[in-house]
Design a protein around this motif. Structure first.
Motif, PDB file in Angstrom:
ATOM      1  N   GLN A 251      67.047 -16.860 -16.655  1.00  0.00           N
ATOM      2  CA  GLN A 251      68.415 -16.467 -16.972  1.00  0.00           C
ATOM      3  C   GLN A 251      68.581 -14.957 -17.147  1.00  0.00           C
ATOM      4  O   GLN A 251      69.583 -14.381 -16.722  1.00  0.00           O
ATOM      5  CB  GLN A 251      68.883 -17.172 -18.258  1.00  0.00           C
ATOM      6  CG  GLN A 251      68.881 -18.689 -18.173  1.00  0.00           C
ATOM      7  CD  GLN A 251      69.684 -19.212 -16.996  1.00  0.00           C
ATOM      8  OE1 GLN A 251      70.808 -18.772 -16.762  1.00  0.00           O
ATOM      9  NE2 GLN A 251      69.118 -20.151 -16.263  1.00  0.00           N
ATOM     10  N   ALA A 252      67.597 -14.309 -17.780  1.00  0.00           N
ATOM     11  CA  ALA A 252      67.758 -12.898 -18.145  1.00  0.00           C
ATOM     12  C   ALA A 252      66.985 -11.935 -17.254  1.00  0.00           C
ATOM     13  O   ALA A 252      67.375 -10.770 -17.121  1.00  0.00           O
ATOM     14  CB  ALA A 252      67.324 -12.695 -19.601  1.00  0.00           C
ATOM     15  N   HIS A 253      65.894 -12.389 -16.654  1.00  0.00           N
ATOM     16  CA  HIS A 253      65.041 -11.488 -15.864  1.00  0.00           C
ATOM     17  C   HIS A 253      64.487 -12.247 -14.654  1.00  0.00           C
ATOM     18  O   HIS A 253      63.269 -12.343 -14.472  1.00  0.00           O
ATOM     19  CB  HIS A 253      63.909 -10.992 -16.766  1.00  0.00           C
ATOM     20  CG  HIS A 253      63.088  -9.879 -16.203  1.00  0.00           C
ATOM     21  ND1 HIS A 253      63.569  -8.981 -15.259  1.00  0.00           N
ATOM     22  CD2 HIS A 253      61.794  -9.508 -16.439  1.00  0.00           C
ATOM     23  CE1 HIS A 253      62.617  -8.122 -14.958  1.00  0.00           C
ATOM     24  NE2 HIS A 253      61.524  -8.423 -15.643  1.00  0.00           N
ATOM     25  N   PRO A 254      65.390 -12.796 -13.816  1.00  0.00           N
ATOM     26  CA  PRO A 254      64.940 -13.670 -12.730  1.00  0.00           C
ATOM     27  C   PRO A 254      64.020 -13.003 -11.717  1.00  0.00           C
ATOM     28  O   PRO A 254      63.241 -13.682 -11.050  1.00  0.00           O
ATOM     29  CB  PRO A 254      66.244 -14.135 -12.078  1.00  0.00           C
ATOM     30  CG  PRO A 254      67.279 -13.151 -12.506  1.00  0.00           C
ATOM     31  CD  PRO A 254      66.860 -12.701 -13.865  1.00  0.00           C
TER      32      PRO A 254
ATOM     33  N   LYS B 285      74.147 -17.015  -4.497  1.00  0.00           N
ATOM     34  CA  LYS B 285      74.261 -15.957  -5.501  1.00  0.00           C
ATOM     35  C   LYS B 285      73.312 -14.800  -5.206  1.00  0.00           C
ATOM     36  O   LYS B 285      73.654 -13.629  -5.382  1.00  0.00           O
ATOM     37  CB  LYS B 285      73.996 -16.534  -6.888  1.00  0.00           C
ATOM     38  CG  LYS B 285      75.104 -17.438  -7.395  1.00  0.00           C
ATOM     39  CD  LYS B 285      74.631 -18.414  -8.456  1.00  0.00           C
ATOM     40  CE  LYS B 285      73.999 -17.738  -9.644  1.00  0.00           C
ATOM     41  NZ  LYS B 285      73.597 -18.729 -10.678  1.00  0.00           N
ATOM     42  N   ALA B 286      72.109 -15.117  -4.724  1.00  0.00           N
ATOM     43  CA  ALA B 286      71.136 -14.078  -4.393  1.00  0.00           C
ATOM     44  C   ALA B 286      71.602 -13.238  -3.202  1.00  0.00           C
ATOM     45  O   ALA B 286      71.423 -12.012  -3.185  1.00  0.00           O
ATOM     46  CB  ALA B 286      69.778 -14.710  -4.099  1.00  0.00           C
ATOM     47  N   ILE B 287      72.211 -13.881  -2.213  1.00  0.00           N
ATOM     48  CA  ILE B 287      72.745 -13.153  -1.053  1.00  0.00           C
ATOM     49  C   ILE B 287      73.903 -12.253  -1.481  1.00  0.00           C
ATOM     50  O   ILE B 287      74.012 -11.100  -1.052  1.00  0.00           O
ATOM     51  CB  ILE B 287      73.183 -14.135   0.044  1.00  0.00           C
ATOM     52  CG1 ILE B 287      71.964 -14.852   0.633  1.00  0.00           C
ATOM     53  CG2 ILE B 287      73.960 -13.410   1.152  1.00  0.00           C
ATOM     54  CD1 ILE B 287      72.318 -16.010   1.552  1.00  0.00           C
ATOM     55  N   VAL B 288      74.775 -12.771  -2.340  1.00  0.00           N
ATOM     56  CA  VAL B 288      75.910 -11.972  -2.818  1.00  0.00           C
ATOM     57  C   VAL B 288      75.412 -10.772  -3.620  1.00  0.00           C
ATOM     58  O   VAL B 288      75.931  -9.650  -3.472  1.00  0.00           O
ATOM     59  CB  VAL B 288      76.861 -12.837  -3.665  1.00  0.00           C
ATOM     60  CG1 VAL B 288      77.947 -11.974  -4.308  1.00  0.00           C
ATOM     61  CG2 VAL B 288      77.508 -13.917  -2.811  1.00  0.00           C
ATOM     62  N   ALA B 289      74.417 -10.981  -4.479  1.00  0.00           N
ATOM     63  CA  ALA B 289      73.872  -9.870  -5.259  1.00  0.00           C
ATOM     64  C   ALA B 289      73.362  -8.764  -4.340  1.00  0.00           C
ATOM     65  O   ALA B 289      73.616  -7.579  -4.576  1.00  0.00           O
ATOM     66  CB  ALA B 289      72.749 -10.366  -6.177  1.00  0.00           C
ATOM     67  N   ASP B 290      72.665  -9.148  -3.274  1.00  0.00           N
ATOM     68  CA  ASP B 290      72.181  -8.150  -2.321  1.00  0.00           C
ATOM     69  C   ASP B 290      73.349  -7.409  -1.679  1.00  0.00           C
ATOM     70  O   ASP B 290      73.316  -6.175  -1.546  1.00  0.00           O
ATOM     71  CB  ASP B 290      71.338  -8.842  -1.244  1.00  0.00           C
ATOM     72  CG  ASP B 290      70.980  -7.909  -0.103  1.00  0.00           C
ATOM     73  OD1 ASP B 290      70.057  -7.099  -0.268  1.00  0.00           O
ATOM     74  OD2 ASP B 290      71.650  -7.974   0.952  1.00  0.00           O
TER      75      ASP B 290
ATOM     76  N   ASP C 102      68.271  -9.249 -11.107  1.00  0.00           N
ATOM     77  CA  ASP C 102      68.422  -9.639 -12.510  1.00  0.00           C
ATOM     78  C   ASP C 102      69.881  -9.824 -12.914  1.00  0.00           C
ATOM     79  O   ASP C 102      70.161 -10.375 -13.991  1.00  0.00           O
ATOM     80  CB  ASP C 102      67.769  -8.590 -13.426  1.00  0.00           C
ATOM     81  CG  ASP C 102      66.255  -8.649 -13.379  1.00  0.00           C
ATOM     82  OD1 ASP C 102      65.708  -9.640 -12.857  1.00  0.00           O
ATOM     83  OD2 ASP C 102      65.609  -7.695 -13.864  1.00  0.00           O
ATOM     84  N   GLN C 103      70.813  -9.389 -12.074  1.00  0.00           N
ATOM     85  CA  GLN C 103      72.239  -9.567 -12.372  1.00  0.00           C
ATOM     86  C   GLN C 103      72.845 -10.772 -11.636  1.00  0.00           C
ATOM     87  O   GLN C 103      74.027 -11.040 -11.789  1.00  0.00           O
ATOM     88  CB  GLN C 103      73.014  -8.301 -11.979  1.00  0.00           C
ATOM     89  CG  GLN C 103      72.448  -7.017 -12.554  1.00  0.00           C
ATOM     90  CD  GLN C 103      72.395  -7.022 -14.062  1.00  0.00           C
ATOM     91  OE1 GLN C 103      73.306  -7.517 -14.723  1.00  0.00           O
ATOM     92  NE2 GLN C 103      71.322  -6.486 -14.617  1.00  0.00           N
TER      93      GLN C 103
ATOM     94  N   ILE D  62      77.035 -14.151 -11.114  1.00  0.00           N
ATOM     95  CA  ILE D  62      77.825 -14.602  -9.965  1.00  0.00           C
ATOM     96  C   ILE D  62      77.897 -16.131 -10.006  1.00  0.00           C
ATOM     97  O   ILE D  62      76.937 -16.793 -10.390  1.00  0.00           O
ATOM     98  CB  ILE D  62      77.175 -14.131  -8.649  1.00  0.00           C
ATOM     99  CG1 ILE D  62      77.097 -12.602  -8.623  1.00  0.00           C
ATOM    100  CG2 ILE D  62      77.940 -14.653  -7.438  1.00  0.00           C
ATOM    101  CD1 ILE D  62      76.151 -12.048  -7.580  1.00  0.00           C
ATOM    102  N   GLN D  63      79.023 -16.695  -9.608  1.00  0.00           N
ATOM    103  CA  GLN D  63      79.191 -18.145  -9.617  1.00  0.00           C
ATOM    104  C   GLN D  63      79.455 -18.665  -8.203  1.00  0.00           C
ATOM    105  O   GLN D  63      80.163 -18.027  -7.419  1.00  0.00           O
ATOM    106  CB  GLN D  63      80.354 -18.550 -10.534  1.00  0.00           C
ATOM    107  CG  GLN D  63      80.447 -20.045 -10.766  1.00  0.00           C
ATOM    108  CD  GLN D  63      81.152 -20.369 -12.069  1.00  0.00           C
ATOM    109  OE1 GLN D  63      81.055 -19.623 -13.048  1.00  0.00           O
ATOM    110  NE2 GLN D  63      81.861 -21.489 -12.088  1.00  0.00           N
TER     111      GLN D  63
END
Length: 241
Positions: free
Chosen positions: A113-116, A167-172, A179-180, A184-185
């Protein structure tokens, strides 16, 4: 200006209470089939050049619904749903099939949750979250090039995948550290749109579960800054304008 539509699969009996992961045979339930039909209807008017899916049943079923209005028989250009394992769910290893309520008591849960970016799931086939993001983003880049080469730089295509992968693709695309990504949902049967340009990606829509999708079509004179009529220019330096 290739546009990627990320579609999360519809609901299953395991969605929510259990971490399904790569559990075989997890198919859409009645609610999920209705969601898949609804998102297919929403996207029917868009000229999808391709539909790609995770190999897991719940995604393939959703993707097949999305692809149906764009098939050759329906006058579209989609021959079949393309399967790409890189869009498959995170490999949760020994956590697969366990209730989320139970997993929340595990020390690793707080790390996820905090440091994926530091998390690797336990077990012989457990995967690191960073590795899952890397393979998914690499797949996006490959498909962007493939779709643009076959259908032109303004083509749209859809990928049906899973919540953590989306969510990982959106973060990129947002330039966020992994870690953020928990901020994203991506709800079941939601649509997330990312427009990729030579300059940078533009996140156009996130976790969209209703409404008009006409705005996802790129404008004829849309440039690398994602705005109509601005060509390949960027924002004025200093922001004074």
């Amino acid at each position: 200006m290739t546009t990627l539509l990320l579609v999360r699969h519809g609901l299953t009996a395991m969605t929510g209470p259990v971490l399904a992961g790569w559990t075989p045979g997890v198919r859409l339930d009645e609610r999920g089939r209705a969601q898949a039909a609804a998102v297919a209807g929403r996207l029917a008017a868009l000229p999808l050049a391709a539909v790609v899916s995770s190999p897991l049943d719940r995604c393939v079923e959703t993707a097949e619904s999305v692809a149906a209005p764009h098939s050759r028989d329906a006058g579209g250009t989609v021959d079949k749903v393309e399967i790409d394992e890189r869009f498959g769910e995170v490999r949760y290893g020994d956590w697969t099939g366990r209730p989320l309520k139970e997993l929340a008591e595990e020390p690793l849960w707080r790390v996820v949750q905090a440091h994926p970016s530091a998390a690797r799931f336990p077990g012989e086939d457990g995967e690191a979250m960073a590795d899952a993001q890397h393979r998914a983003v690499a797949a996006v880049r490959d498909w962007n090039e493939r779709v643009a080469a076959a259908h032109g730089p303004d083509a749209l295509y859809a990928v049906c995948s899973h919540g953590d992968i989306i969510k990982a693709i959106v973060a990129d695309a947002l330039g966020l550290h992994l870690d953020q990504f928990q901020r994203i949902q991506a709800d079941p049967a939601s649509v997330t749109a990312i427009r990729y340009t030579e300059l940078r990606p533009f996140v156009v829509r996130v976790n969209d579960t209703g409404g008009d999708v006409a705005g996802l079509l790129p404008k004829p004179d849309e440039g690398d800054d994602g705005k109509t009529g601005s060509g390949a220019s960027d924002a004025v330096v200093g922001g004074g304008a």
